[in-house]
Design an enzyme around this catalytic site. Structure first.
Site, short mmCIF file in Angstrom:
data_model
loop_
_atom_site.label_atom_id
_atom_site.label_comp_id
_atom_site.label_asym_id
_atom_site.label_seq_id
_atom_site.Cartn_x
_atom_site.Cartn_y
_atom_site.Cartn_z
N ASP A 39 12.35 -16.39 1.65
CA ASP A 39 12.13 -16.28 3.37
C ASP A 39 12.04 -17.20 4.43
O ASP A 39 13.41 -18.31 4.05
CB ASP A 39 10.85 -17.04 4.05
CG ASP A 39 9.94 -15.82 4.61
OD1 ASP A 39 9.01 -14.75 4.30
OD2 ASP A 39 10.08 -16.51 5.71
N HIS A 173 -0.53 18.63 -3.32
CA HIS A 173 0.88 18.46 -2.84
C HIS A 173 1.11 18.41 -1.66
O HIS A 173 1.13 20.08 -0.96
CB HIS A 173 2.11 19.43 -3.57
CG HIS A 173 1.78 19.27 -5.44
ND1 HIS A 173 2.17 17.85 -6.15
CD2 HIS A 173 0.66 20.06 -6.38
CE1 HIS A 173 1.80 17.97 -6.75
NE2 HIS A 173 0.72 18.98 -7.54
N HIS A 180 8.60 7.24 10.60
CA HIS A 180 7.22 7.08 10.25
C HIS A 180 6.76 6.36 11.76
O HIS A 180 6.97 5.09 12.05
CB HIS A 180 7.59 5.36 9.08
CG HIS A 180 6.11 4.91 9.40
ND1 HIS A 180 5.06 4.52 8.36
CD2 HIS A 180 5.70 3.80 9.32
CE1 HIS A 180 4.31 4.01 8.64
NE2 HIS A 180 4.97 2.92 9.03
P1 NAD Z 1 4.37 -11.75 7.99
O1 NAD Z 1 5.24 -11.93 9.55
O2 NAD Z 1 3.16 -11.64 8.05
O3 NAD Z 1 5.80 -11.64 7.15
C1 NAD Z 1 7.48 -11.62 7.97
C2 NAD Z 1 8.01 -12.00 6.92
O4 NAD Z 1 9.17 -12.19 7.52
C3 NAD Z 1 7.43 -14.17 7.44
O5 NAD Z 1 7.29 -14.87 6.20
C4 NAD Z 1 8.97 -14.73 8.37
O6 NAD Z 1 8.74 -15.88 7.95
C5 NAD Z 1 10.10 -13.32 7.69
N1 NAD Z 1 11.17 -13.76 8.21
C6 NAD Z 1 11.71 -13.53 10.09
N2 NAD Z 1 12.37 -13.79 10.42
C7 NAD Z 1 13.31 -13.90 8.85
C8 NAD Z 1 14.76 -14.00 8.43
N3 NAD Z 1 15.54 -14.61 9.37
N4 NAD Z 1 14.72 -14.44 6.82
C9 NAD Z 1 14.16 -14.00 6.46
N5 NAD Z 1 12.66 -13.72 6.32
C10 NAD Z 1 12.56 -13.95 7.79
O7 NAD Z 1 4.81 -9.44 8.20
P2 NAD Z 1 4.40 -8.58 7.86
O8 NAD Z 1 2.72 -7.82 7.96
O9 NAD Z 1 4.69 -9.06 6.33
O10 NAD Z 1 4.81 -7.04 7.87
C11 NAD Z 1 6.57 -7.41 7.95
C12 NAD Z 1 6.72 -5.57 8.34
O11 NAD Z 1 6.38 -4.67 7.43
C13 NAD Z 1 6.62 -5.57 9.55
O12 NAD Z 1 7.87 -5.43 10.17
C14 NAD Z 1 5.46 -4.36 9.27
O13 NAD Z 1 5.61 -3.97 11.00
C15 NAD Z 1 6.23 -3.89 8.59
N6 NAD Z 1 4.94 -3.03 7.81
C16 NAD Z 1 5.67 -1.44 7.41
C17 NAD Z 1 5.11 -0.38 6.83
C18 NAD Z 1 5.42 0.56 6.60
O14 NAD Z 1 5.03 1.76 6.58
N7 NAD Z 1 7.13 0.28 6.59
C19 NAD Z 1 3.60 -1.31 6.94
C20 NAD Z 1 3.10 -2.52 7.37
C21 NAD Z 1 3.76 -3.33 7.71
#
Ligand code: NAD
Length: 318
Positions: A39, A173, A180
């Site tokens: 991270d 199914h 998304h």
């Molecule tokens: P969060 O803010 O809790 O975590 C994000 C993390 O990314 C943080 O720890 C931050 O320090 C890290 N980060 C930011 N920039 C970075 C970099 N350049 N290098 C390395 N690490 C970096 O967010 P979250 O709640 O964990 O959500 C994460 C992502 O997942 C979001 O984009 C959210 O929308 C997405 N999400 C997707 C789904 C899905 O169905 N695909 C569902 C829920 C959330």
């Protein structure tokens, strides 16, 4: 074929709520042998690794868990990306997309420079676009770049259908396909209870359940918003969906999962990444399964892909 190793190694980038829900589910399901956490906030990754390690004594897993560096990707089988920035008040969707593209630029470069030669799994939103960006920036074979796509939406749908018909969701199914996001939809023409088409069951009951099916579609489409309203973020469900995909890869399962994959002629689309049923195994997406959509559903799918294509084209300097 990517070699089968006896040390299933995952590097997780982004140890926020989603990343750590995934890591916690991995640990509880003993789904890999080595997990490296990365991270931007190194202290956080270090603390998360400590916390998970202290749970090892209570789990049936022998996972090696530690905070690490991008060089660790060299020997990883799967690199999972959950890193991202949150939308600032007043910030447009496009500004957010541009900022997340910068985040991905800072991640994908070092991952590929490490010599990583495995599979990318992306969860960061907007997931279909971020998966496509991962594919573009890495230059990887698109079959080795997967997004979580509509895997979670599909799980939500099957859960709701299971409740409605009082049947185990595993015997329902049905798929949510497309983006998304707002333009996703349920391919009802292809939805089955065991081998019986749901629309046929509906017709036999005098079509009185059509309204209920519409309500279920809407509930699936707005589920994330409802959860965010109630508790600010969603993470357990997506974490478990990601572990399901991880298991399909490590187990070379050839399981059908609605991941975000590049369409290369399937559904009449070229180059766009969207959530579609795919056969997933050791090499990522083995095959995109074309569904026999109705004319109305085909049009919905085309519009959903158009939305995704337009967003991708709006990006600066890719
Ligand atoms: P969060 O803010 O809790 O975590 C994000 C993390 O990314 C943080 O720890 C931050 O320090 C890290 N980060 C930011 N920039 C970075 C970099 N350049 N290098 C390395 N690490 C970096 O967010 P979250 O709640 O964990 O959500 C994460 C992502 O997942 C979001 O984009 C959210 O929308 C997405 N999400 C997707 C789904 C899905 O169905 N695909 C569902 C829920 C959330």
């Amino acid at each position: 074929m990517i070699p089968v190793t006896d040390n299933r190694k995952v590097v997780l980038i982004g140890t926020g709520m989603v990343g750590m829900s995934y890591a916690y589910a991995l640990l509880n399901q003993n789904a890999c042998d080595e997990l490296v956490l990365i991270d931007l906030d190194k202290e956080r990754a270090r603390g998360e690794a400590m916390d998970l390690n202290h749970g090892l004594a209570f789990s049936g897993s022998h996972m090696k868990i530690r905070a690490g560096e991008y060089a660790d990707c060299a020997t990883a089988d799967i690199v999972v990306i959950c890193a991202g920035v949150a939308q600032k008040p007043g910030e447009s969707r496009l500004d957010l997309l541009n900022r997340n593209t910068e985040v991905f630029r800072s991640i994908i470069g070092p991952v590929t420079e490490s010599g990583f030669n495995g599979i990318f799994l992306v969860a960061t939103n907007p997931v279909d676009i971020m998966t496509r960006i991962t594919c573009t920036l890495s230059g990887f074979n698109p079959r080795r770049v997967l997004g979580t796509g509509t895997a979670l939406d599909t799980a939500r749908l099957r859960y709701l259908l299971g409740e409605y018909f009082s049947v185990d969701p595993r015997n329902m199914h049905a798929y949510v396909i497309g983006e998304h996001g707002d333009s996703e939809f349920v391919a009802w023409s292809q939805a089955m209870l065991a081998t019986r088409p749901i629309l046929e069951i509906c017709e036999e009951s005098g079509n009185c359940c059509r309204e209920d099916l519409d309500r279920i579609s809407e509930e699936v489409r707005t589920a994330a918003q409802q959860i965010i309203k109630a508790k600010r973020a969603t993470y357990y469900g997506i974490g478990m969906a990601m572990v399901r995909i991880t298991r399909a890869i490590f187990g070379n399962e050839s399981s059908v999962l609605t991941v975000s994959a590049m369409l290369r002629g399937e559904y009449g689309q070229h180059g766009v990444f969207a959530g579609v049923p795919c056969i997933v195994g050791r090499n990522g997406v083995r095959k995109v399964l074309p569904l026999n959509l109705s004319a109305e559903e085909s049009e919905k799918f085309r519009l959903s892909c158009e939305t995704l294509e337009n967003s991708y084209r709006e990006l600066e300097n890719l």
